[in-house]
Design a protein around this motif. Structure first.
Motif, PDB file in Angstrom:
ATOM      1  N   ALA A 181       2.108  -9.150  -1.257  1.00 20.86           N
ATOM      2  CA  ALA A 181       2.987  -8.865  -2.454  1.00 20.86           C
ATOM      3  C   ALA A 181       3.198 -10.224  -3.187  1.00 20.86           C
ATOM      4  O   ALA A 181       3.338 -11.193  -2.707  1.00 20.86           O
ATOM      5  N   ARG A 225       8.101  -5.236  -4.289  1.00 25.15           N
ATOM      6  CA  ARG A 225       7.170  -3.992  -4.221  1.00 25.15           C
ATOM      7  C   ARG A 225       8.101  -2.998  -3.269  1.00 25.15           C
ATOM      8  O   ARG A 225       8.521  -3.587  -2.077  1.00 25.15           O
ATOM      9  N   GLU A 265       8.051  -1.953 -10.602  1.00 26.63           N
ATOM     10  CA  GLU A 265       7.927  -0.638 -10.263  1.00 26.63           C
ATOM     11  C   GLU A 265       9.129   0.169 -10.870  1.00 26.63           C
ATOM     12  O   GLU A 265       9.045   1.167 -11.619  1.00 26.63           O
TER      13      GLU A 265
END
Length: 460
Positions: free
Chosen positions: A62, A66, A213
């Motif tokens: 990452a 995430r 996200e």
């Protein structure tokens, strides 16, 4: 295909999830994430088998917080991982047979992972406290947020002030943006603010955070349905014509007349979202939509959009015609049978639990029609897949029960392959799937024997 993604990821890792379990020895654990929020394609990041001491390790990479989730059988739990961190987890004693007592697809049971030795300011703990606070306010004041009544914007303002007072000044970091974006999405969903206002506040003159996200969730919510069904200036028929022509420039220039889409980067991302929506809209040709997505990927000057277009194209192709799984399952004699061996035949596949009344009734109907179906259609075979956890249930059902001899077609045991069930959309029992000779499903939802499908099984 997923394993290839996992191998690629494992070449570089900076996140370790190290755990111990009470009663998961021998079980497969998998760590999944999403390739991106547009396609929502799942990516297998790592997998392992819990060793004889109950220990396991999962790794991934990452470069920004995430969302990932750990999955064991049909149970999972999601959480955020941060770059460079090690997470110690404990999986307490768990009843793995809950799915035989209730439908865990409709009423999920979370995997009870417990995180150990986390500091109070750890990201997941901060998010948990924030969401618990929001939930408690919404529950206490639900009548003022319920769309069945007249929602009151003042209470949304109060909620936001309460949240900000509790979490303190929001920094320009993941958690600060998480709070901002989730409150904005809530405001949009409850119609306390017009999307134009929210776009001006969170999208216009802001960088497009593809890697965040929660930002992408907000972006997709703000532009959902705003293009593909037509706009105030452009009817859907014209959009359909441009998609049929593969005219990317005309499509993009025309939607760019909207003040909310004048930014080229934002416009192109919203166009990809619109094309994804068009794929599921019967007004559009799927072949034309696919060609349009490919052209956007080829012609875009934004590297991120080239990658998103490629991911979206692959995901939609896989959804439309999933690859035939190279799956091997045991038959009643424990001989291993490959599903590939049925290629070239029409396969009426029954996912059942042999001791459940609904499954038994449909199995009996299959037995009644088997000979006539085989006589009319020599290229059709029945395949029963027992999804009982214990192999012996299938064995005794076929070998020792009074009527077992009537069900004389190929029987296999699912052997704990939950990804196979997911691939074919098995969320309850019985479920039926009619496969074409190339191994792909004939229907999105295959009728059960009781509907009469076996009286005139169409295999053309």
């Amino acid at each position: 295909m997923l394993l290839a993604g996992a191998v690629g990821c494992m070449a570089q890792t900076n996140v370790l999830i190290s755990g111990t379990s009470a009663n998961a020895v021998g079980k497969r654990m998998a760590l999944y994430g999403y390739s991106d929020m547009l396609s929502m394609a799942e990516v297998l990041l790592d997998e392992t088998v819990v060793d004889s001491a109950g220990r396991f390790e999962l790794r991934c990479y990452a470069d920004y917080p995430r969302l990932v989730y750990v999955e064991v059988e049909c149970y999972s739990q999601s959480f955020y991982v941060e770059p460079g961190r090690t997470y110690e987890v404990w999986l307490p004693k768990f009843d793995w047979a809950i799915d035989e007592k209730r439908n865990v697809y409709l009423d999920p049971e979370p995997l009870p992972l417990e995180f150990m030795h986390l500091p109070d300011d750890e990201l997941n703990l901060r998010i948990e406290r924030y969401e618990a606070m929001v939930d408690s306010i919404l529950s206490a004041k639900r009548v003022f947020f319920d769309p069945r009544f007249k929602p009151d914007r003042r209470h949304m303002d109060t909620l936001q002030r309460t949240v900000r007072a509790a979490v303190g000044p929001l920094q320009d970091d993941f958690f600060g943006r998480y709070v901002d974006y989730t409150l904005a999405e809530m405001t949009l969903n409850m119609r306390f603010a017009k999307r134009e206002k929210l776009i001006a506040k969170y999208i216009t003159d802001h960088p497009v955070r593809y890697y965040d996200e929660q930002y992408m969730r907000l972006f997709l919510a703000l532009y959902a349905g705003s293009i593909s069904r037509g706009t105030r200036r452009i009817p859907q028929e014209r959009l359909v014509a441009w998609v049929d022509e593969g005219n990317v420039a005309r499509y993009a220039d025309s939607i760019g007349l909207d003040p909310l889409l004048r930014n080229e980067r934002v416009r192109e991302l919203a166009m990809l979202q619109a094309l994804r929506e068009s794929w599921y809209d019967q007004a559009y040709s799927r072949e034309a939509v696919m060609r349009m997505i490919e052209k956007v990927g080829q012609e875009s000057k934004f590297t991120e959009h080239q990658r998103l277009a490629e991911s979206l194209k692959n995901h939609l192709k896989e959804a439309a015609a999933p690859e035939v799984p190279h799956t091997v399952l045991p038959d009643v004699e424990r001989n291993m049978v490959s599903l590939d061996s049925f290629i070239g035949k029409w396969v009426y596949m029954a996912f059942v639990r042999v001791n459940e009344p609904a499954s038994l009734a449909e199995i009996e109907t299959m037995a009644h029609f088997r000979d006539s179906v085989y006589a009319k259609n020599p290229d059709v075979v029945f395949v029963g897949i027992s999804c009982d956890r214990e192999f012996q249930k299938m064995y005794h059902f076929l070998k020792n029960s009074r009527r077992g001899h009537r069900y004389n077609w190929t029987w296999l045991h699912y052997d704990g392959d939950y990804r196979l069930l997911e691939r074919y959309g098995v969320v309850s029992y019985p479920t039926f799937v009619l496969l074409r000779p190339d191994g792909t499903p004939q229907y999105e939802l295959t009728p059960a024997p009781a509907t009469g499908i076996l009286m005139n099984l169409k295999t053309e």
